[in-house]
Each structure stands twice: as C-alpha cells, then as structure tokens.
Design a protein around this motif. Sequence first.
Motif, PDB file in Angstrom:
ATOM      1  N   MET A  29       0.875  -1.160   0.000  1.00  0.00           N
ATOM      2  CA  MET A  29       0.000   0.000   0.000  1.00  0.00           C
ATOM      3  C   MET A  29       0.916   1.215   0.000  1.00  0.00           C
ATOM      4  O   MET A  29       2.032   1.157   0.517  1.00  0.00           O
ATOM      5  CB  MET A  29      -0.878   0.013   1.251  1.00  0.00           C
ATOM      6  CG  MET A  29      -1.821  -1.163   1.335  1.00  0.00           C
ATOM      7  SD  MET A  29      -2.816  -1.128   2.847  1.00  0.00           S
ATOM      8  CE  MET A  29      -1.571  -1.239   4.115  1.00  0.00           C
ATOM      9  N   VAL A  30       0.440   2.307  -0.560  1.00  0.00           N
ATOM     10  CA  VAL A  30       1.234   3.531  -0.589  1.00  0.00           C
ATOM     11  C   VAL A  30       0.500   4.596   0.223  1.00  0.00           C
ATOM     12  O   VAL A  30      -0.579   5.048  -0.161  1.00  0.00           O
ATOM     13  CB  VAL A  30       1.474   4.018  -2.038  1.00  0.00           C
ATOM     14  CG1 VAL A  30       2.291   5.299  -2.034  1.00  0.00           C
ATOM     15  CG2 VAL A  30       2.162   2.924  -2.861  1.00  0.00           C
ATOM     16  N   GLY A  31       1.102   4.951   1.361  1.00  0.00           N
ATOM     17  CA  GLY A  31       0.574   6.025   2.181  1.00  0.00           C
ATOM     18  C   GLY A  31       1.137   7.347   1.678  1.00  0.00           C
ATOM     19  O   GLY A  31       2.346   7.487   1.506  1.00  0.00           O
ATOM     20  N   VAL A  32       0.240   8.307   1.419  1.00  0.00           N
ATOM     21  CA  VAL A  32       0.666   9.584   0.860  1.00  0.00           C
ATOM     22  C   VAL A  32       0.241  10.693   1.811  1.00  0.00           C
ATOM     23  O   VAL A  32      -0.911  10.774   2.213  1.00  0.00           O
ATOM     24  CB  VAL A  32       0.070   9.811  -0.548  1.00  0.00           C
ATOM     25  CG1 VAL A  32       0.618  11.075  -1.164  1.00  0.00           C
ATOM     26  CG2 VAL A  32       0.332   8.617  -1.452  1.00  0.00           C
ATOM     27  N   THR A  33       1.212  11.546   2.166  1.00  0.00           N
ATOM     28  CA  THR A  33       0.997  12.626   3.126  1.00  0.00           C
ATOM     29  C   THR A  33       1.258  13.970   2.457  1.00  0.00           C
ATOM     30  O   THR A  33       2.165  14.091   1.643  1.00  0.00           O
ATOM     31  CB  THR A  33       1.955  12.450   4.325  1.00  0.00           C
ATOM     32  OG1 THR A  33       1.668  11.196   4.947  1.00  0.00           O
ATOM     33  CG2 THR A  33       1.804  13.567   5.334  1.00  0.00           C
ATOM     34  N   ALA A 105       5.636  11.665   0.753  1.00  0.00           N
ATOM     35  CA  ALA A 105       5.152  12.962   1.246  1.00  0.00           C
ATOM     36  C   ALA A 105       5.500  14.064   0.255  1.00  0.00           C
ATOM     37  O   ALA A 105       6.608  14.089  -0.296  1.00  0.00           O
ATOM     38  CB  ALA A 105       5.754  13.281   2.613  1.00  0.00           C
ATOM     39  N   TYR A 106       4.543  14.958   0.049  1.00  0.00           N
ATOM     40  CA  TYR A 106       4.693  16.096  -0.846  1.00  0.00           C
ATOM     41  C   TYR A 106       4.355  17.382  -0.109  1.00  0.00           C
ATOM     42  O   TYR A 106       3.520  17.384   0.803  1.00  0.00           O
ATOM     43  CB  TYR A 106       3.720  15.996  -2.023  1.00  0.00           C
ATOM     44  CG  TYR A 106       4.063  14.962  -3.048  1.00  0.00           C
ATOM     45  CD1 TYR A 106       4.857  15.276  -4.146  1.00  0.00           C
ATOM     46  CD2 TYR A 106       3.596  13.661  -2.930  1.00  0.00           C
ATOM     47  CE1 TYR A 106       5.175  14.326  -5.093  1.00  0.00           C
ATOM     48  CE2 TYR A 106       3.908  12.697  -3.876  1.00  0.00           C
ATOM     49  CZ  TYR A 106       4.692  13.039  -4.954  1.00  0.00           C
ATOM     50  OH  TYR A 106       5.010  12.101  -5.890  1.00  0.00           O
ATOM     51  N   GLU A 107       4.960  18.467  -0.544  1.00  0.00           N
ATOM     52  CA  GLU A 107       4.512  19.782  -0.124  1.00  0.00           C
ATOM     53  C   GLU A 107       3.252  20.112  -0.918  1.00  0.00           C
ATOM     54  O   GLU A 107       3.068  19.619  -2.035  1.00  0.00           O
ATOM     55  CB  GLU A 107       5.568  20.835  -0.428  1.00  0.00           C
ATOM     56  CG  GLU A 107       6.807  20.694   0.417  1.00  0.00           C
ATOM     57  CD  GLU A 107       7.854  21.749   0.077  1.00  0.00           C
ATOM     58  OE1 GLU A 107       7.910  22.191  -1.086  1.00  0.00           O
ATOM     59  OE2 GLU A 107       8.613  22.100   0.985  1.00  0.00           O
ATOM     60  N   ALA A 108       2.393  20.945  -0.348  1.00  0.00           N
ATOM     61  CA  ALA A 108       1.194  21.382  -1.055  1.00  0.00           C
ATOM     62  C   ALA A 108       0.803  22.766  -0.547  1.00  0.00           C
ATOM     63  O   ALA A 108       1.089  23.130   0.593  1.00  0.00           O
ATOM     64  CB  ALA A 108       0.051  20.395  -0.854  1.00  0.00           C
ATOM     65  N   LEU A 109       0.158  23.525  -1.403  1.00  0.00           N
ATOM     66  CA  LEU A 109      -0.286  24.888  -1.085  1.00  0.00           C
ATOM     67  C   LEU A 109      -1.791  24.978  -1.273  1.00  0.00           C
ATOM     68  O   LEU A 109      -2.320  24.524  -2.298  1.00  0.00           O
ATOM     69  CB  LEU A 109       0.412  25.886  -2.017  1.00  0.00           C
ATOM     70  CG  LEU A 109       0.073  27.357  -1.809  1.00  0.00           C
ATOM     71  CD1 LEU A 109       0.579  27.852  -0.456  1.00  0.00           C
ATOM     72  CD2 LEU A 109       0.662  28.191  -2.938  1.00  0.00           C
ATOM     73  N   VAL A 110      -2.480  25.546  -0.293  1.00  0.00           N
ATOM     74  CA  VAL A 110      -3.926  25.749  -0.418  1.00  0.00           C
ATOM     75  C   VAL A 110      -4.180  26.798  -1.485  1.00  0.00           C
ATOM     76  O   VAL A 110      -3.573  27.876  -1.466  1.00  0.00           O
ATOM     77  CB  VAL A 110      -4.539  26.196   0.929  1.00  0.00           C
ATOM     78  CG1 VAL A 110      -5.974  26.641   0.752  1.00  0.00           C
ATOM     79  CG2 VAL A 110      -4.473  25.081   1.928  1.00  0.00           C
ATOM     80  N   VAL A 111      -5.077  26.474  -2.418  1.00  0.00           N
ATOM     81  CA  VAL A 111      -5.399  27.402  -3.505  1.00  0.00           C
ATOM     82  C   VAL A 111      -6.883  27.731  -3.580  1.00  0.00           C
ATOM     83  O   VAL A 111      -7.288  28.542  -4.411  1.00  0.00           O
ATOM     84  CB  VAL A 111      -4.907  26.864  -4.874  1.00  0.00           C
ATOM     85  CG1 VAL A 111      -3.393  26.810  -4.909  1.00  0.00           C
ATOM     86  CG2 VAL A 111      -5.522  25.513  -5.201  1.00  0.00           C
ATOM     87  N   GLY A 112      -7.698  27.118  -2.729  1.00  0.00           N
ATOM     88  CA  GLY A 112      -9.126  27.407  -2.767  1.00  0.00           C
ATOM     89  C   GLY A 112      -9.911  26.481  -1.865  1.00  0.00           C
ATOM     90  O   GLY A 112      -9.360  25.743  -1.052  1.00  0.00           O
ATOM     91  N   GLY A 113     -11.224  26.529  -2.051  1.00  0.00           N
ATOM     92  CA  GLY A 113     -12.134  25.739  -1.238  1.00  0.00           C
ATOM     93  C   GLY A 113     -12.411  26.418   0.085  1.00  0.00           C
ATOM     94  O   GLY A 113     -11.893  27.492   0.380  1.00  0.00           O
ATOM     95  N   SER A 114     -13.262  25.801   0.870  1.00  0.00           N
ATOM     96  CA  SER A 114     -13.546  26.321   2.207  1.00  0.00           C
ATOM     97  C   SER A 114     -13.535  25.150   3.186  1.00  0.00           C
ATOM     98  O   SER A 114     -13.916  24.033   2.834  1.00  0.00           O
ATOM     99  CB  SER A 114     -14.893  27.048   2.244  1.00  0.00           C
ATOM    100  OG  SER A 114     -15.922  26.179   1.824  1.00  0.00           O
ATOM    101  N   LEU A 115     -13.085  25.436   4.384  1.00  0.00           N
ATOM    102  CA  LEU A 115     -12.910  24.395   5.387  1.00  0.00           C
ATOM    103  C   LEU A 115     -14.250  23.766   5.738  1.00  0.00           C
ATOM    104  O   LEU A 115     -15.169  24.433   6.218  1.00  0.00           O
ATOM    105  CB  LEU A 115     -12.232  24.977   6.630  1.00  0.00           C
ATOM    106  CG  LEU A 115     -11.613  23.979   7.584  1.00  0.00           C
ATOM    107  CD1 LEU A 115     -10.550  23.127   6.892  1.00  0.00           C
ATOM    108  CD2 LEU A 115     -10.996  24.694   8.767  1.00  0.00           C
ATOM    109  N   ASN A 116     -14.374  22.481   5.441  1.00  0.00           N
ATOM    110  CA  ASN A 116     -15.589  21.709   5.713  1.00  0.00           C
ATOM    111  C   ASN A 116     -15.123  20.297   6.055  1.00  0.00           C
ATOM    112  O   ASN A 116     -14.891  19.483   5.163  1.00  0.00           O
ATOM    113  CB  ASN A 116     -16.511  21.718   4.494  1.00  0.00           C
ATOM    114  CG  ASN A 116     -17.806  20.992   4.750  1.00  0.00           C
ATOM    115  OD1 ASN A 116     -18.184  20.762   5.895  1.00  0.00           O
ATOM    116  ND2 ASN A 116     -18.460  20.587   3.683  1.00  0.00           N
TER     117      ASN A 116
END
Length: 150
Positions: A29-33, A105-116
Amino acid sequence: MKRLITPVWRAIRGPLQWRVLWFAHAKFMVGVTGIVRDDSGRVLLLRHRMWPPERPWGLPTGYANKGEEFQQTIVREVKEETGLDVKVGRLVNLKSGYRLRIEVAYEALVVGGSLNLDSFEILEARWVTPTDLPDGMQDSHRQLISGTAT
C-alpha cells in the motif's frame, strides 16, 4: 538455467510478463501525506478520529487508490478530509522498509475551497506555525514539517 528462462521470458512479452511479475513480487500500500501550507507559511494539522488517542494530530494523509498518481492522492485526500483545494509541490520524502507499505510525502499549497471537515475521519483542523506544533502529534509528521524526515 538462465539460457532456458531467457527465451521463454522473451516469448511471453506483454501482459503475461506483467502477471508473472505481479505474482512473484511483493505488494504494498502507498501512504501519501501532504504538508499543506497557506500563503502565510502556516501548516494545516488535523486531529484524526481513527488515530491513537495519545497521538491524534497529524498532516492530511491517506492511501493511494489503484492507478492513482500520488500527487492526485494528496489533492483527493485534502478535499475529502477538509474541503480545501491544493496545488501539489515537490516530493519531500519517500520511505520504504515497512512490511506492507511505503510512505510518500509532498509539499502542497492551499489554492481554494472552504474548510468543511469530514466528521467521520477528522475531529478538528488547525493552521499552525512550524514552531507551534501541538502535543499529541505523530513524530514522523513533526519531522516532515521540520524537514528532518529520514
């Protein structure tokens, strides 16, 4: 023995070779963070319902689906768990040596959406600075944030 196997291997090219390889090799299995940050450099932490009660805090994470690119796993998991949209950045960690999984594991940047929040999996979300991490956090995720993961 190699002289016998080589012509047979060459003769079964294509899908049959893949099936032989599939049965002969380990499955993982590949765990991705995702180390998800906002424009201010804060990190998104989640309090996970299914994790041990003494260590519920960590980064958005999940397992890759069959045929899914790992970057897409981050996009999907963050959206499912938080409702946020992210743009995936560079690969920051790849670790093997586990019995049944590998970790990516990858870096990621929030670009949209709303916290739900997905209340089935996630109890709480917080934006924190890398120097203000809560108690009860996964050590491996602490290392990913600090850049010291091995």
